[in-house]
Design a protein around this motif. Sequence first.
Motif, PDB file in Angstrom:
ATOM      1  N   UNK A 279       0.827  -1.279  -0.112  1.00  0.00           N
ATOM      2  CA  UNK A 279       0.097   0.260  -0.239  1.00  0.00           C
ATOM      3  C   UNK A 279       1.071   1.366  -0.472  1.00  0.00           C
ATOM      4  N   UNK A 280       0.782   2.035  -1.214  1.00  0.00           N
ATOM      5  CA  UNK A 280       1.681   3.289  -1.233  1.00  0.00           C
ATOM      6  C   UNK A 280       0.678   4.195  -0.048  1.00  0.00           C
ATOM      7  N   UNK A 281      -0.359   4.614  -0.873  1.00  0.00           N
ATOM      8  CA  UNK A 281      -0.896   5.410   0.251  1.00  0.00           C
ATOM      9  C   UNK A 281      -2.501   4.877  -0.015  1.00  0.00           C
ATOM     10  N   UNK A 282      -3.823   5.910   1.265  1.00  0.00           N
ATOM     11  CA  UNK A 282      -4.908   5.528   1.636  1.00  0.00           C
ATOM     12  C   UNK A 282      -5.728   6.261   1.126  1.00  0.00           C
ATOM     13  N   UNK A 283      -4.979   7.874   1.315  1.00  0.00           N
ATOM     14  CA  UNK A 283      -5.862   8.588   0.445  1.00  0.00           C
ATOM     15  C   UNK A 283      -4.901  10.201  -0.041  1.00  0.00           C
ATOM     16  N   UNK A 288      -1.666   1.480  -4.724  1.00  0.00           N
ATOM     17  CA  UNK A 288      -1.431  -0.066  -4.143  1.00  0.00           C
ATOM     18  C   UNK A 288      -0.052  -0.423  -5.673  1.00  0.00           C
ATOM     19  N   UNK A 289       0.901  -1.427  -4.873  1.00  0.00           N
ATOM     20  CA  UNK A 289       1.447  -2.037  -5.882  1.00  0.00           C
ATOM     21  C   UNK A 289       1.396  -3.217  -5.353  1.00  0.00           C
ATOM     22  N   UNK A 290       0.581  -4.315  -6.614  1.00  0.00           N
ATOM     23  CA  UNK A 290      -0.600  -4.912  -6.724  1.00  0.00           C
ATOM     24  C   UNK A 290       0.153  -6.038  -7.881  1.00  0.00           C
ATOM     25  N   UNK A 291      -0.128  -7.986  -7.705  1.00  0.00           N
ATOM     26  CA  UNK A 291       0.217  -8.438  -8.545  1.00  0.00           C
ATOM     27  C   UNK A 291      -0.023 -10.059  -8.119  1.00  0.00           C
ATOM     28  N   UNK A 292      -0.319 -11.023  -9.554  1.00  0.00           N
ATOM     29  CA  UNK A 292       0.210 -10.566 -10.463  1.00  0.00           C
ATOM     30  C   UNK A 292      -1.147 -10.359 -11.434  1.00  0.00           C
ATOM     31  N   UNK A 304      -8.219  -5.007   0.879  1.00  0.00           N
ATOM     32  CA  UNK A 304      -8.140  -3.540   0.642  1.00  0.00           C
ATOM     33  C   UNK A 304      -9.001  -3.166  -0.455  1.00  0.00           C
ATOM     34  N   UNK A 305      -8.691  -3.471  -1.335  1.00  0.00           N
ATOM     35  CA  UNK A 305      -9.260  -3.338  -2.615  1.00  0.00           C
ATOM     36  C   UNK A 305     -10.678  -3.482  -2.866  1.00  0.00           C
TER      37      UNK A 305
END
Length: 321
Positions: A279-283, A288-292, A304-305
């Motif tokens: 999670x990079x930020x929430x506001x 997010x950085x996510x995968x694959x 969270x998504x």
Amino acid sequence: MVAPPSIRLASQSEVKLQVITLLANHKPCQTLVIDLLAPLRCIQPDALESLSLPDTLDLQQEVIIFGSAPIWLYACLIDQCRSAPWVATYDLRTQSAVVVCSHTSQYVPGDAIQLELNQVAQPAILIGGPPKSGKSVFSHALQRHLVQRQFNLKTHIYRANWDGEGNHTYETENTDLVEQLRRENNFKLHHQDESDAKIQEFFRNRAAEAEKIRRVIDLTLVDVGGIPDPIKLPVVEQCTHYIVISRDPNRIKAWQTLCSPSLTPLIIIHSVLEERLEIVRTEPYLEVIAGPWIRGQECHVPEPLLEKVMSVVQPDAIESS
């Protein structure tokens, strides 16, 4: 929509059939609603063995069949309802019931009966991002997780582009058939004569369809392809929120520019090929950085998504589910 108090399950494990009333040409019409209790791709033909019409369905009246289901399930229901004066199936894009069989002079097969739906337009999330970032795979996985999470939540992926892909692309393991359908249904409008006018008309029509879909579906996920072209603005403006998924951080800004004037940012996903959630930020939005997100692989949408997406669903849709 008004539902009677009694509902009979056709198959306790897979299919629920419910009788409600819809208005068609200012008159109430009996409507048979299909709810799949398992994901569409998990429904098997042996469900037909225990399939029976609800006791509340009157075959002395017309029947409109409504809902997302395999073609073979629709064929079975049409056959079971064939003694009704006429039978029609609902077309989500036009909000009309298309007559498929009739014993009356009032309607003939092919007639489209406009339905009146009083529900206000519900949220629609545009999902954008450059090619090869996993946009379509993510969209399909998100829709599947939403249904699993919130029972009976009506969701729909609306693919407002001409590349020949559809929801079937991600619901079959026959890759040869998928590729054949993609080739045969890729309109390649940009290669045709008077392409600019045709493309403008295409997106105007898709925008009109998206508006109608939003009046039936609790949450619509809109895929407009991989290029953030302003010509797509009619469809963009029919959405309420947006998600950008990109493997290249430098290509996110163009999508934000396209969407920002009218849509609320929801999620930015930096797509990666390894299993990861950071999670990079929430506001003011979730980043997010996510995968694959790889076609043919089981894709998990992190909690969270899902929470962020569910935050835009209207409370009455959650309560009814």
